[in-house]
Design a protein around this motif. Sequence first.
Motif, short mmCIF file in Angstrom:
data_model
loop_
_atom_site.label_atom_id
_atom_site.label_comp_id
_atom_site.label_asym_id
_atom_site.label_seq_id
_atom_site.Cartn_x
_atom_site.Cartn_y
_atom_site.Cartn_z
N ASN A 146 -50.32 -8.79 -13.18
CA ASN A 146 -49.34 -7.78 -13.59
C ASN A 146 -48.31 -8.39 -14.55
O ASN A 146 -47.12 -8.48 -14.25
CB ASN A 146 -48.65 -7.21 -12.34
N LYS A 147 -48.75 -8.78 -15.73
CA LYS A 147 -47.92 -9.52 -16.67
C LYS A 147 -46.74 -8.69 -17.17
O LYS A 147 -46.90 -7.55 -17.60
CB LYS A 147 -48.76 -9.98 -17.86
N GLY A 148 -45.54 -9.27 -17.06
CA GLY A 148 -44.35 -8.65 -17.62
C GLY A 148 -43.71 -7.57 -16.77
O GLY A 148 -42.66 -7.04 -17.14
N LEU A 149 -44.33 -7.24 -15.64
CA LEU A 149 -43.79 -6.19 -14.76
C LEU A 149 -43.56 -6.75 -13.36
O LEU A 149 -44.17 -7.75 -12.97
CB LEU A 149 -44.73 -4.98 -14.69
N ILE A 150 -42.72 -6.07 -12.58
CA ILE A 150 -42.43 -6.54 -11.23
C ILE A 150 -42.90 -5.56 -10.17
O ILE A 150 -42.63 -5.75 -8.99
CB ILE A 150 -40.93 -6.84 -11.05
N TYR A 151 -43.61 -4.51 -10.57
CA TYR A 151 -44.13 -3.54 -9.62
C TYR A 151 -45.26 -2.77 -10.29
O TYR A 151 -45.64 -3.06 -11.42
CB TYR A 151 -43.03 -2.64 -9.11
N LEU A 201 -36.75 3.27 -10.87
CA LEU A 201 -35.47 2.70 -11.29
C LEU A 201 -35.46 1.18 -11.17
O LEU A 201 -34.65 0.50 -11.82
CB LEU A 201 -34.34 3.29 -10.46
N MET A 202 -36.35 0.63 -10.34
CA MET A 202 -36.36 -0.81 -10.16
C MET A 202 -36.86 -1.53 -11.40
O MET A 202 -36.66 -2.74 -11.56
CB MET A 202 -37.21 -1.17 -8.95
N GLY A 203 -37.48 -0.78 -12.31
CA GLY A 203 -37.91 -1.38 -13.56
C GLY A 203 -36.75 -1.92 -14.38
O GLY A 203 -36.93 -2.82 -15.22
N PHE A 204 -35.54 -1.39 -14.16
CA PHE A 204 -34.38 -1.89 -14.90
C PHE A 204 -34.04 -3.32 -14.46
O PHE A 204 -33.53 -4.11 -15.27
CB PHE A 204 -33.18 -0.97 -14.71
N PHE A 205 -34.32 -3.66 -13.20
CA PHE A 205 -34.15 -5.06 -12.77
C PHE A 205 -35.19 -5.94 -13.48
O PHE A 205 -34.88 -7.05 -13.90
CB PHE A 205 -34.31 -5.17 -11.25
N GLY A 206 -36.40 -5.41 -13.62
CA GLY A 206 -37.43 -6.15 -14.34
C GLY A 206 -37.07 -6.37 -15.79
O GLY A 206 -37.30 -7.46 -16.35
N ARG A 276 -29.67 -2.87 -5.51
CA ARG A 276 -29.46 -4.32 -5.52
C ARG A 276 -29.45 -4.89 -4.10
O ARG A 276 -29.99 -5.98 -3.86
CB ARG A 276 -28.14 -4.65 -6.22
N SER A 277 -28.86 -4.16 -3.17
CA SER A 277 -28.78 -4.66 -1.79
C SER A 277 -30.17 -4.85 -1.19
O SER A 277 -30.36 -5.68 -0.30
CB SER A 277 -27.95 -3.69 -0.93
N GLU A 293 -28.43 -13.57 -9.40
CA GLU A 293 -27.08 -13.02 -9.64
C GLU A 293 -26.94 -12.50 -11.07
O GLU A 293 -26.40 -11.42 -11.30
CB GLU A 293 -26.03 -14.10 -9.36
N GLU A 294 -27.44 -13.28 -12.02
CA GLU A 294 -27.34 -12.88 -13.42
C GLU A 294 -28.16 -11.62 -13.70
O GLU A 294 -27.70 -10.69 -14.38
CB GLU A 294 -27.82 -14.01 -14.32
N ALA A 295 -29.38 -11.55 -13.16
CA ALA A 295 -30.23 -10.38 -13.38
C ALA A 295 -29.62 -9.13 -12.76
O ALA A 295 -29.63 -8.05 -13.37
CB ALA A 295 -31.63 -10.63 -12.80
N CYS A 296 -29.08 -9.26 -11.55
CA CYS A 296 -28.46 -8.10 -10.89
C CYS A 296 -27.21 -7.65 -11.64
O CYS A 296 -27.00 -6.44 -11.83
CB CYS A 296 -28.11 -8.45 -9.45
N ALA A 297 -26.39 -8.61 -12.06
CA ALA A 297 -25.16 -8.26 -12.79
C ALA A 297 -25.50 -7.55 -14.09
O ALA A 297 -24.85 -6.55 -14.46
CB ALA A 297 -24.34 -9.52 -13.06
N ARG A 298 -26.51 -8.03 -14.79
CA ARG A 298 -26.91 -7.39 -16.04
C ARG A 298 -27.45 -5.99 -15.81
O ARG A 298 -27.23 -5.09 -16.64
CB ARG A 298 -27.96 -8.25 -16.75
N THR A 299 -28.16 -5.80 -14.72
CA THR A 299 -28.69 -4.48 -14.42
C THR A 299 -27.57 -3.48 -14.15
O THR A 299 -27.60 -2.34 -14.62
CB THR A 299 -29.65 -4.54 -13.22
N ILE A 300 -26.57 -3.90 -13.40
CA ILE A 300 -25.43 -3.02 -13.12
C ILE A 300 -24.73 -2.63 -14.42
O ILE A 300 -24.27 -1.49 -14.59
CB ILE A 300 -24.43 -3.70 -12.17
N LEU A 301 -24.67 -3.56 -15.38
CA LEU A 301 -24.01 -3.28 -16.66
C LEU A 301 -24.80 -2.29 -17.51
O LEU A 301 -24.28 -1.77 -18.50
CB LEU A 301 -23.82 -4.59 -17.44
N LYS A 302 -26.04 -2.01 -17.13
CA LYS A 302 -26.86 -1.05 -17.87
C LYS A 302 -26.69 0.37 -17.34
O LYS A 302 -27.52 1.24 -17.61
CB LYS A 302 -28.34 -1.44 -17.77
N SER A 303 -25.61 0.64 -16.61
CA SER A 303 -25.46 1.93 -15.95
C SER A 303 -25.46 3.10 -16.93
O SER A 303 -26.01 4.17 -16.63
CB SER A 303 -24.19 1.95 -15.10
#
Length: 327
Positions: A146-151, A201-206, A276-277, A293-303
């Motif tokens: 599953n290259k480049g994806l997390i789900y 929506l979890m794709g935004f973390f990816g 995120r939780s 931490e960096e990935a989660c913080a960046r995802t929140i900034l994409k609101s």
Amino acid sequence: MQREVLEGSKEMIRDAIIRKLDIKIMLSSSNTFRITEFGCSVGPNTFSAMQHVVEAVKDKAYNNHQFTNNIPEFQVFFNDHVTNDFNTLFQSLPVDKSYYASGVPGSFHGRLLPSRSIHSAHSSCTIHWLSKCPEELLDDKSPAWNKGLIYYVGASNIEVVNAYVAQFEKDMEMFFTARAEEIVPVGMMVLVSPFSGYIRLMGFFGSSLMDLVNEGMLDESLVDSFNLPMYFPSPEDMTKVVERNGCFSIEIIELTYPKSKLMDESDAKTLMINLRSSLEGLLINHFGSKIAEEACARTILKSEEISAWMKVNYEKPSQLFIVLKRK
């Protein structure tokens, strides 16, 4: 998010207990009604869910004149993985609870309790968790790599989806076989799960992880080898695994559409903080705390980006509600 799923199913659970629970048969030889909560976490949502079930069973008992002067006692078994913080769970037990509480650590994909010891089982926001990632996803020579994806949502090859479905079916067969041993005949099991819209929506973390790859902060192979161990079943998926197992009858299975404050397009930040939780522990285990931490913080900034995407693409929020009875 979990509280909203519980609130959205409360009245349906009560109605199912009142209409379909055979309390007279189950308590013909005992005055103790035993309930299991699978995936309890540390509260307080689990306490709210269990108190609601207890109150509904009490009302059912009052309506049955045989129990007017002999209302059953209740015992609740709180289950989660051995790594769950049971100390916090039991320290925060409601002082006015109307049941005896016990902890049962271990995976719900296997046996946890004595044979025919449980009258009712409940699980909310847990059955979409797989026991492990499908092994095919970890082999870079497999068609399911599953290259480049997390789900599985958005995967370019059907083999990825098929691998997730196969793992889900295997896990649920273990789950139903274990519950069939533990639940008394005509005992009830209620399963509530968010439907597949949440995982989109979890794709935004990816995408945040891939941003780190493009900036040279993260090795791409680490992203390629990471897959979320989640599969959000459809009614058809659940019907198939229940019927294949053969130990339970389907009393109710439907998609419901509870009103959700979190799914309002203007509140994407709150929604992603909730997601995120659920994901941060998995991210830390695979990538380490700094990258997580960096990935989660960046995802929140994409609101704002997420809000715009939800407004255009997000389907009506829904959850899967299932009531099963032990044959």
